[in-house]
Write a protein that holds these residues in place. Structure first.
Motif, short mmCIF file in Angstrom:
data_model
loop_
_atom_site.label_atom_id
_atom_site.label_comp_id
_atom_site.label_asym_id
_atom_site.label_seq_id
_atom_site.Cartn_x
_atom_site.Cartn_y
_atom_site.Cartn_z
N GLY A 46 -115.14 128.80 -44.83
CA GLY A 46 -115.81 128.92 -43.55
C GLY A 46 -114.90 129.53 -42.50
N THR A 47 -115.36 129.48 -41.25
CA THR A 47 -114.61 130.03 -40.12
C THR A 47 -113.60 129.00 -39.64
OG1 THR A 47 -116.55 131.31 -39.46
CG2 THR A 47 -114.79 131.04 -37.84
N VAL A 48 -112.35 129.39 -39.54
CA VAL A 48 -111.29 128.48 -39.11
C VAL A 48 -111.44 128.19 -37.62
CG1 VAL A 48 -108.80 128.17 -38.91
CG2 VAL A 48 -109.75 129.35 -40.90
N ARG A 49 -111.46 126.91 -37.28
CA ARG A 49 -111.58 126.49 -35.88
C ARG A 49 -110.27 125.95 -35.32
NH1 ARG A 49 -115.34 129.53 -34.08
NH2 ARG A 49 -117.40 129.18 -35.00
N ASN A 50 -109.51 125.23 -36.09
CA ASN A 50 -108.19 124.78 -35.66
C ASN A 50 -107.36 124.43 -36.87
OD1 ASN A 50 -108.48 121.82 -36.27
ND2 ASN A 50 -110.13 122.02 -34.77
N ALA A 51 -106.09 124.22 -36.64
CA ALA A 51 -105.15 123.92 -37.71
C ALA A 51 -104.28 122.76 -37.29
CB ALA A 51 -104.29 125.14 -38.04
N THR A 52 -103.87 121.97 -38.27
CA THR A 52 -103.00 120.81 -38.02
C THR A 52 -101.80 120.91 -38.94
OG1 THR A 52 -104.88 119.44 -37.40
CG2 THR A 52 -102.85 118.32 -37.97
N VAL A 53 -100.61 120.87 -38.37
CA VAL A 53 -99.37 120.90 -39.13
C VAL A 53 -98.78 119.50 -39.11
CG1 VAL A 53 -97.07 121.90 -39.30
CG2 VAL A 53 -98.98 123.31 -38.54
N LEU A 54 -98.44 118.99 -40.28
CA LEU A 54 -97.88 117.65 -40.34
C LEU A 54 -96.84 117.56 -41.44
CD1 LEU A 54 -100.17 115.26 -42.27
CD2 LEU A 54 -100.89 117.58 -41.85
N ARG A 55 -96.00 116.56 -41.31
CA ARG A 55 -94.99 116.30 -42.32
C ARG A 55 -95.26 114.93 -42.93
NH1 ARG A 55 -88.39 116.20 -41.51
NH2 ARG A 55 -87.85 116.24 -43.73
N ASP A 56 -95.34 114.89 -44.25
CA ASP A 56 -95.67 113.65 -44.95
C ASP A 56 -94.81 113.56 -46.19
OD1 ASP A 56 -96.84 111.34 -45.80
OD2 ASP A 56 -98.65 112.28 -46.58
N GLY A 57 -94.03 112.49 -46.27
CA GLY A 57 -93.18 112.29 -47.44
C GLY A 57 -92.13 113.35 -47.64
N GLY A 58 -91.62 113.92 -46.55
CA GLY A 58 -90.60 114.95 -46.64
C GLY A 58 -91.13 116.34 -46.91
N ARG A 59 -92.46 116.50 -46.97
CA ARG A 59 -93.06 117.80 -47.22
C ARG A 59 -93.95 118.19 -46.04
NH1 ARG A 59 -95.04 117.29 -53.56
NH2 ARG A 59 -92.97 116.86 -54.45
N TRP A 60 -94.04 119.50 -45.82
CA TRP A 60 -94.86 120.01 -44.72
C TRP A 60 -96.22 120.45 -45.25
CZ3 TRP A 60 -93.55 119.37 -39.81
CH2 TRP A 60 -92.21 119.17 -39.50
N TYR A 61 -97.25 120.15 -44.50
CA TYR A 61 -98.61 120.50 -44.87
C TYR A 61 -99.30 121.15 -43.67
CZ TYR A 61 -97.89 117.22 -48.73
OH TYR A 61 -97.39 116.57 -49.82
N ILE A 62 -100.27 121.98 -43.97
CA ILE A 62 -101.13 122.54 -42.92
C ILE A 62 -102.58 122.36 -43.37
CG2 ILE A 62 -100.96 124.88 -43.87
CD1 ILE A 62 -101.25 125.87 -40.93
N ALA A 63 -103.39 121.82 -42.48
CA ALA A 63 -104.80 121.58 -42.76
C ALA A 63 -105.64 122.37 -41.78
CB ALA A 63 -105.11 120.08 -42.66
N PHE A 64 -106.67 123.03 -42.30
CA PHE A 64 -107.55 123.84 -41.48
C PHE A 64 -108.90 123.13 -41.32
CE2 PHE A 64 -104.73 126.96 -43.49
CZ PHE A 64 -104.27 127.63 -42.37
N CYS A 65 -109.38 123.09 -40.09
CA CYS A 65 -110.73 122.62 -39.81
C CYS A 65 -111.63 123.86 -39.73
CB CYS A 65 -110.77 121.84 -38.50
SG CYS A 65 -112.42 121.25 -38.06
#
Length: 300
Positions: A46-65
């Motif tokens: 779908g169309t990306v509306r926002n993104a969230t960058v987080l660090r969990d367990g020593g690893r970096w993740y990016i999640a798209f809404c």
């Protein structure tokens, strides 16, 4: 990637640009950071509306809404079910189905306790303390992933096989409040209450409701929250409510009619009955309206 360890949301979709580099890698342009590469694990859809960058367990993740543009699925016509969330069994349904999973192995529990004790003895700000914190973060992330997997799996199964899922509207924040009290009014059975709080939070009750609401949108299933009062003490057969009905954690025996059932299954049946009464009156909460269902007319 020099970003904050806390979650950082980017609300403006005009500031986001996402492009695919190859089959496994992509890049996103984030405000104040520029282009950042990430591992492309699944289609955006779908169309990306926002993104969230987080660090969990020593690893970096990016999640798209994303906005997928898909309407909610039509009702699937499957039978309804009541769900009781518990500590011994994470989920127990009114039809007798139950599901639970060991989230922490005995070895991991021992290692977790040892790392926590080690962290308490180390000096704040030291390098060894930072190493211990990283080990704890990786272990907790593994446990958290299992909990999320359990909630998503259960939600997918329930929403595919049922058209209405009824759960209790529990105030988990108040249920897991610290019971230590004050010097003037000290709490009672503080250690037992702390153990119960950990057990409740370990099952991911709130995460399960979120997973049900998300999966129900795609599978044509509605999720209804009902008042949880006395659902574990009321007989699902005759409606008699008494604390003596609950013989133990697992045994329910009605003192009025003698109905014998598993305590969690009996509670799930009461939850289902309350949910059907709510939807029949047109409500979507624990409150009951004054409306009544239309009378049934017999056709000659």
């Amino acid at each position: 990637m020099a970003v904050e360890e806390a979650r950082q949301g980017q609300p403006d979709p005009n500031h986001l640009q996402v492009k695919r580099l190859n089959r496994r890698w992509g890049a996103v342009k984030l405000p104040k950071f520029g282009w950042v590469r990430f591992r492309w694990t699944r289609p955006l859809g779908g169309t990306v509306r926002n993104a969230t960058v987080l660090r969990d367990g020593g690893r970096w993740y990016i999640a798209f809404c994303v906005e997928d543009g898909l309407p909610e699925a039509a009702p699937n016509g499957q039978p309804p079910v009541g769900v009781d969330r518990g500590v011994v069994n994470a989920v127990t349904c009114s039809d007798g189905w139950a599901k639970d999973r060991e989230l922490v192995t005995p070895g991991e529990a021992k290692r977790l306790r040892r790392l926590q004790q080690q962290l308490a003895r180390q000096k704040k700000g030291s390098k060894r303390r930072a190493v211990t914190k990283a080990k704890l973060a990786r272990l907790n992330a593994r446990i958290r992933n299992r909990r999320n997997d359990l909630c998503v799996w259960v939600a997918n199964r329930l929403t595919r096989r049922h058209g209405l899922v009824v759960v209790e509207d529990l105030n988990i924040k108040d249920m897991t409040a610290f019971a230590k009290g004050t010097i003037e009014a000290p709490g009672r059975q503080v250690r037992q209450k702390a153990g119960l709080n950990r057990a409740i939070l370990n099952k991911g009750w709130s995460r399960l409701v979120l997973a049900l609401e998300h999966a129900g949108r795609y599978h044509g299933c509605s999720v209804v929250m009902v008042n949880p009062a006395y659902t574990s003490q009321t007989c699902s057969a005759c409606g008699h409510c008494a604390s003596e009905n609950r013989e133990s954690q697992a045994v329910f025996r009605c003192v009025a009619c003698g109905q014998l059932d598993h305590a969690d299954v009996n509670a799930a049946k009461n939850i289902l009955a309350a949910g059907l009464a709510v939807t029949g009156r047109g409500d979507l909460a624990g409150r009951r309206s004054v409306k009544r269902q239309p009378p049934v007319t017999e056709v000659g």
